[in-house]
Design an enzyme around this catalytic site. Structure first.
Site, short mmCIF file in Angstrom:
data_model
loop_
_atom_site.label_atom_id
_atom_site.label_comp_id
_atom_site.label_asym_id
_atom_site.label_seq_id
_atom_site.Cartn_x
_atom_site.Cartn_y
_atom_site.Cartn_z
CD GLN A 75 -2.55 -1.10 2.67
OE1 GLN A 75 -3.39 -0.37 2.87
NE2 GLN A 75 -2.23 -2.10 3.41
CG ASN A 76 4.07 1.28 2.35
OD1 ASN A 76 3.01 1.56 3.01
ND2 ASN A 76 4.88 0.25 3.01
N GLY A 125 2.78 -4.61 8.94
CA GLY A 125 2.78 -2.90 9.11
C GLY A 125 1.23 -2.18 8.47
CB THR A 126 -1.39 -2.84 6.73
OG1 THR A 126 -2.78 -2.18 6.29
CG2 THR A 126 -1.68 -4.46 6.54
CB SER A 127 -4.47 -0.28 10.82
OG SER A 127 -4.68 0.77 9.69
CG HIS A 145 -2.63 2.87 -2.13
ND1 HIS A 145 -2.67 2.61 -0.86
CD2 HIS A 145 -3.80 2.39 -2.63
CE1 HIS A 145 -3.68 1.92 -0.42
NE2 HIS A 145 -4.40 1.65 -1.42
CG ASP A 147 7.94 3.34 0.88
OD1 ASP A 147 8.49 2.38 0.42
OD2 ASP A 147 7.22 3.69 1.83
#
Length: 234
Positions: free
Chosen positions: A87-88, A175-177, A105, A90
């Site tokens: 989803q990052n 690392g994702t909610s 994204h 970077d």
């Protein structure tokens, strides 16, 4: 045994590299102005301020470096088929050495047309320490912009990502909610019988889906994940 390992990663894996998260207590999206500046509305109505916001994000990513979690995932390619669905926006996975990365994204390292962000003729790499200026032509007469999904734009590539998750021998979420949709729905596509893990310092209630929880930051959690993978491959 060479296995097909699929990772779904979110802002938590890059926060340890100094890139701010978007949601949560200190997330960027707690600031309504920043939410607006990351929208298609700002792109067209407040272009100069929109570009300044995006250029700041691009510089932050340029100044960051991959951390141990990015390196761990990249290193797995020596023994396994690895796909990263992130989803990052970077490029830290790529800089760490991962070669098969899907950006749901978009990517700050690329620029595109403001008229049609999916037109491949105008999508190109652009160094993130080089600012996008007001009036920069994308090549079709429109304003050059970052090739990222803004608020108000749809997420593409979800069907392809879902198929990749379906075929995974091992699926790992880091690392994702799991509050960002539609990306969060990908956890439901993993086969019920394959090993599934989630690494996050804050617990999310998905035990019913068969995930094993590693309650930790990304860089610490991958150490436990390595132990789990060793056990699976014995």
């Amino acid at each position: 045994m060479r296995q097909d390992i699929v990772f779904l990663t979110g802002a938590g894996i890059s926060s340890e590299s100094g890139i701010p998260t978007f949601r949560g207590k200190d997330g960027l999206w707690n600031d309504e102005r920043k939410v607006y500046l990351a929208s298609s509305e700002a792109l067209y109505n407040d272009t100069s301020e929109f570009l300044a916001f995006m250029n700041d994000m691009r510089q932050r990513v340029f100044d960051a470096a991959p951390n141990a979690a990015h390196a761990f995932i990249a290193d797995l390619e020596k023994q396994h088929q690895v796909t990263v669905i992130t989803q990052n926006i970077d490029d830290l996975h790529e800089r760490a050495g991962s070669t098969n990365v899907i950006h749901l994204h978009g990517e700050l390292a690329r620029v595109c047309s403001s008229d049609n962000r999916h037109d491949a003729r105008y999508i190109r790499e652009m160094p993130m320490n080089v600012p996008i200026r007001l009036g920069d032509d994308a090549g079709d007469g429109s304003q050059l912009r970052s090739h990222v999904t803004l608020f108000g734009e749809y997420v593409s590539g979800m069907q392809d990502a879902a198929e990749i998750v379906k075929d995974a021998d091992i699926f790992v979420v880091i690392g994702t909610s799991l509050t960002v949709h539609p990306a969060a729905e990908l956890i439901r596509y993993a086969h019920p019988d394959v090993p599934k893990f989630i690494i996050n310092p804050n617990e999310v209630d998905i035990a019913s889906l068969g995930y094993k929880y590693i309650l930790s930051t990304a860089t610490e959690g991958v150490k436990t994940l390595q132990e789990e993978l060793n056990h699976i491959n014995r």
